[in-house]
Design an enzyme around this catalytic site. Structure first.
Site, mmCIF file in Angstrom:
data_model
loop_
_atom_site.group_PDB
_atom_site.id
_atom_site.type_symbol
_atom_site.label_atom_id
_atom_site.label_comp_id
_atom_site.label_asym_id
_atom_site.label_seq_id
_atom_site.Cartn_x
_atom_site.Cartn_y
_atom_site.Cartn_z
ATOM 1 N N HIS A 25 -0.407 -9.421 8.204
ATOM 2 C CA HIS A 25 0.972 -8.934 8.039
ATOM 3 C C HIS A 25 1.159 -8.303 6.669
ATOM 4 O O HIS A 25 2.204 -8.482 6.043
ATOM 5 C CB HIS A 25 1.998 -10.068 8.195
ATOM 6 C CG HIS A 25 1.859 -10.861 9.442
ATOM 7 N ND1 HIS A 25 2.479 -12.077 9.635
ATOM 8 C CD2 HIS A 25 1.192 -10.623 10.577
ATOM 9 C CE1 HIS A 25 2.183 -12.537 10.820
ATOM 10 N NE2 HIS A 25 1.389 -11.677 11.419
ATOM 11 N N HIS A 79 1.831 -23.469 18.503
ATOM 12 C CA HIS A 79 2.540 -22.320 17.904
ATOM 13 C C HIS A 79 2.291 -21.082 18.757
ATOM 14 O O HIS A 79 1.166 -20.842 19.208
ATOM 15 C CB HIS A 79 2.009 -22.129 16.480
ATOM 16 C CG HIS A 79 2.666 -21.062 15.678
ATOM 17 N ND1 HIS A 79 3.929 -20.582 15.925
ATOM 18 C CD2 HIS A 79 2.210 -20.375 14.591
ATOM 19 C CE1 HIS A 79 4.219 -19.643 15.030
ATOM 20 N NE2 HIS A 79 3.186 -19.501 14.222
ATOM 21 N N GLU A 81 2.597 -17.854 17.789
ATOM 22 C CA GLU A 81 2.073 -16.644 17.151
ATOM 23 C C GLU A 81 0.648 -16.379 17.628
ATOM 24 O O GLU A 81 -0.155 -17.296 17.842
ATOM 25 C CB GLU A 81 2.142 -16.745 15.620
ATOM 26 C CG GLU A 81 1.937 -15.392 14.973
ATOM 27 C CD GLU A 81 2.363 -15.310 13.505
ATOM 28 O OE1 GLU A 81 2.610 -16.354 12.879
ATOM 29 O OE2 GLU A 81 2.434 -14.175 12.999
ATOM 30 N N ASP A 83 -2.169 -15.361 16.596
ATOM 31 C CA ASP A 83 -3.438 -15.789 15.992
ATOM 32 C C ASP A 83 -3.870 -17.145 16.542
ATOM 33 O O ASP A 83 -5.043 -17.521 16.415
ATOM 34 C CB ASP A 83 -3.367 -15.812 14.457
ATOM 35 C CG ASP A 83 -2.134 -16.479 13.892
ATOM 36 O OD1 ASP A 83 -1.125 -16.615 14.608
ATOM 37 O OD2 ASP A 83 -2.174 -16.879 12.709
ATOM 38 N N HIS A 145 6.501 -21.844 10.512
ATOM 39 C CA HIS A 145 7.434 -20.849 10.024
ATOM 40 C C HIS A 145 8.087 -20.020 11.150
ATOM 41 O O HIS A 145 8.750 -19.003 10.849
ATOM 42 C CB HIS A 145 6.690 -19.890 9.074
ATOM 43 C CG HIS A 145 5.609 -19.103 9.814
ATOM 44 N ND1 HIS A 145 5.537 -17.730 9.758
ATOM 45 C CD2 HIS A 145 4.623 -19.479 10.647
ATOM 46 C CE1 HIS A 145 4.526 -17.303 10.510
ATOM 47 N NE2 HIS A 145 3.960 -18.357 11.044
ATOM 48 N N ASP A 164 0.100 -24.115 11.306
ATOM 49 C CA ASP A 164 0.178 -23.290 10.088
ATOM 50 C C ASP A 164 0.414 -24.126 8.825
ATOM 51 O O ASP A 164 -0.019 -23.722 7.728
ATOM 52 C CB ASP A 164 1.311 -22.267 10.218
ATOM 53 C CG ASP A 164 0.912 -21.034 11.025
ATOM 54 O OD1 ASP A 164 -0.290 -20.726 11.104
ATOM 55 O OD2 ASP A 164 1.816 -20.387 11.582
ATOM 56 N N TYR A 192 -0.957 -18.928 0.591
ATOM 57 C CA TYR A 192 -0.481 -18.990 1.979
ATOM 58 C C TYR A 192 0.984 -19.435 2.001
ATOM 59 O O TYR A 192 1.823 -18.828 2.670
ATOM 60 C CB TYR A 192 -1.349 -19.983 2.767
ATOM 61 C CG TYR A 192 -1.053 -19.997 4.237
ATOM 62 C CD1 TYR A 192 -1.752 -19.168 5.106
ATOM 63 C CD2 TYR A 192 -0.060 -20.818 4.769
ATOM 64 C CE1 TYR A 192 -1.466 -19.166 6.464
ATOM 65 C CE2 TYR A 192 0.229 -20.819 6.107
ATOM 66 C CZ TYR A 192 -0.490 -19.995 6.956
ATOM 67 O OH TYR A 192 -0.188 -19.979 8.294
ATOM 68 N N HIS A 225 -5.572 -22.926 10.075
ATOM 69 C CA HIS A 225 -6.221 -21.939 9.201
ATOM 70 C C HIS A 225 -6.928 -22.674 8.066
ATOM 71 O O HIS A 225 -6.341 -23.582 7.447
ATOM 72 C CB HIS A 225 -5.197 -20.999 8.564
ATOM 73 C CG HIS A 225 -4.469 -20.113 9.530
ATOM 74 N ND1 HIS A 225 -5.088 -19.143 10.273
ATOM 75 C CD2 HIS A 225 -3.153 -20.031 9.843
ATOM 76 C CE1 HIS A 225 -4.195 -18.497 11.011
ATOM 77 N NE2 HIS A 225 -3.014 -19.031 10.778
HETATM 78 FE FE1 FEO Z 1 2.269 -18.392 12.422
HETATM 79 FE FE2 FEO Z 1 -1.076 -18.752 11.907
HETATM 80 O O1 FEO Z 1 0.465 -18.165 12.784
#
Ligand code: FEO
Length: 397
Positions: A25, A79, A81, A83, A145, A164, A192, A225
Site C-alpha cells: 500500500h 482477517h 484483507e 494478503d 486495523h 496483523d 508496521y 506477518h
Molecule cells: Fe490487514 Fe496483513 O492485512
C-alpha cells in the site's frame, strides 16, 4: 518441495515468504513480507489464515508436506484483507466441505463481498470451537486495523494467532524472533505499527489490554506477518503498551522537506540546529531521498514536526503534498493535538508553498505557535540565525 516448519507438536507454519516485496500500500518493505498461515493437526485439521493469492503453490506445497489440503476440515479467517484471505477459494476448492469461520458480522459480510458466499460461519468474542484435543477461542479486535479483524487463542498449545497485530514486514528463512536480529525485528514491528495500525491507537490499546489479560496463558504470539514471538513476548507487548499505543510524545524533532535550489534545505538545517542547541533529538529527511513510511517511523512519537517546501507554480512541491496526505491519514487530529508543527520554505515571488504547508498542518490539528517561516530567494546567514533563534524560542522543557 517447500516444507512446513513446526511451531509446536502438531502445529506448523505453512505460510509464504515474499522476498521481493518492496511496497505494501505504498509503504516501503525493504526487508520483504511474509504471509503466515498455520496448520493444526487435530481431529479436525485446521488452517489459520491463508496467504496472498499469487502464493497459492507455496501455501499448498507447505500444507502438503504435512497433510493433503483436501483433508482440511476447518479454516479460520482472522482477517478479510487479501494478503491473508487470498487463498480461501483455493482451500474451499480442495475441500468443498471445509468449514470457514470469520468474525460476525463484518468478517462474514466482507468475505462474501470478496469471494461470494462460501458458507462462512460467524463467530464473536468468547465463542469457542472444539477441533479435537484443542479448543479455539475467538476474540474480535475491530479496527486493528479493519472492522473484521479477530485473533484466535489456542488454549492447549498456548498460542495466540494474532493476525496483523504484533506483525512486522520482514522476510526471513527463520520463523522465530530469537533466530533473527532483535533490533531489526523490533524496528520492523515499529514501522508496521506506524504505517498500518497508528490511526487505530485506541482500538490497538484495547487489544493489547485483552492480551495482557491472558498473557499467562500464552507461550507464543504467532502473527500473520514476520516472526513468531517466542523469547520476546513480553518485549513486544511492552513496546505496544508503553510506546506504540501509549500516545506519549517524546522530546524529538522531525524535520522533513523537499528543496529545489537548496534554500529550503538551508532552512531545514537551521531548524535542526535550533533543536540540537536545545538538546532535542533531531531526525532530518529530504523527501527526495526518504520515503514517507520511513519518516513515520520517527514521526510517530515526535513532539516537534517541521515541514518545509519551496514554492513551485503557487503550490508546495508534490513530494511534500504527498507526504502530508500520507501523514494526515495515519496521524489524525487526536494524535496531533499535543504536537508542535512548523511550516517553512523559500519562495521567489509569493510564499505559497510554505503557506500551503501551514494550512495542511493546521488541518491536521497541530499546534502552530509560529507564523509561516518563509524566506525570499536565498537565505542570508543573518536570516538563518534569526530562524534558528525563533525556533529555539518555542522549544518547551
Ligand atoms: Fe490487514 Fe496483513 O492485512
Amino acid at each position: 518441495m517447500l516444507t512446513a516448519v513446526q511451531v509446536k507438536p502438531d502445529v506448523y507454519w505453512v505460510g509464504a515468504v515474499d522476498w521481493n516485496a518492496r511496497s505494501f500500500h505504498g509503504y516501503t518493505t525493504e526487508d520483504g513480507i511474509t504471509y503466515n498461515a498455520y496448520l493444526i493437526m487435530d481431529e479436525k485439521v485446521t488452517l489459520i489464515d491463508t496467504a496472498k493469492a499469487p502464493f497459492k503453490d507455496e501455501l499448498l506445497q507447505r500444507i502438503s508436506s504435512i497433510v493433503d489440503p483436501a483433508k482440511i476440515d476447518v479454516l479460520i479467517a482472522n482477517h478479510v484483507e487479501m494478503d491473508h484471505s487470498g487463498n480461501i477459494p483455493t482451500i474451499k476448492a480442495a475441500n468443498p466441505d471445509v468449514e470457514i469461520y470469520a468474525s460476525a458480522p463484518a468478517g462474514v459480510k466482507n468475505l462474501t463481498a470478496h469471494y461470494g458466499d462460501l458458507g462462512y460461519k460467524g463467530v464473536k468474542t468468547g465463542d469457542t470451537l472444539c477441533i479435537g484435543k484443542r479448543t479455539l477461542t475467538f476474540v474480535q479486535t475491530p479496527m486493528v486495523h479493519w472492522p473484521d479483524n479477530m485473533v484466535t487463542l489456542d488454549v492447549e498449545d498456548r498460542i495466540l494467532f494474532s493476525n496483523d497485530a504484533f506483525g512486522q514486514h520482514f522476510a526471513s528463512s527463520k520463523r522465530f524472533d530469537d533466530e533473527n536480529d532483535y533490533s531489526e525485528i523490533m524496528k520492523q514491528a515499529r514501522k508496521y505499527y506506524a504505517n498500518i495500525v497508528l490511526p487505530y491507537r485506541a482500538q490497538a490499546a484495547a487489544a493489547v489490554k485483552a492480551v495482557r489479560g491472558i498473557q499467562d496463558q500464552i507461550d507464543l504470539i504467532a502473527p500473520a506477518h514476520g516472526v513468531i514471538w517466542r523469547s520476546h513476548v513480553a518485549d513486544i507487548l511492552d513496546a505496544y503498551e508503553q510506546v506504540f499505543t501509549s500516545g506519549k510524545l517524546v522530546d524529538k524533532a522531525v524535520v522533513v522537506y523537499d528543496t529545489m535550489w537548496q534554500s529550503t534545505d538551508k532552512m531545514a538545517h537551521a531548524i535542526a540546529d535550533a533543536f540540537l542547541a536545545e538538546g532535542v533529538e533531531v531526525h532530518l529527511f529530504d523527501l527526495k531521498d526518504t520515503h514517507p513510511s520511513d519518516v513515520m517511523l520517527y514521526l510517530m512519537d515526535a513532539k516537534y514536526v517541521a515541514v518545509g517546501s519551496p514554492t513551485l507554480n503557487s503550490q508546495m512541491l508534490a513530494n511534500v503534498a504527498g507526504f502530508l496526505t500520507y501523514m494526515k491519514g495515519l496521524s489524525p487530529k487526536a494524535n496531533n493535538a499535543e504536537r508542535i508543527g512548523i511550516a517553512f520554505g523559500s519562495y521567489g515571488w509569493a510564499p505559497l508553498g510554505p503557506k500551503n504547508v501551514q494550512a495542511e498542518l493546521e488541518a491536521a490539528g497541530f499546534q502552530l505557535p509560529l507564523p509561516v517561516q518563509a524566506i525570499n530567494w536565498i537565505p542570508s546567514q543573518d536570516q538563518l540565525d534569526a530562524l534558528r533563534d525563533t525556533v529555539r524560542g518555542i522549544v518547551t522543557k
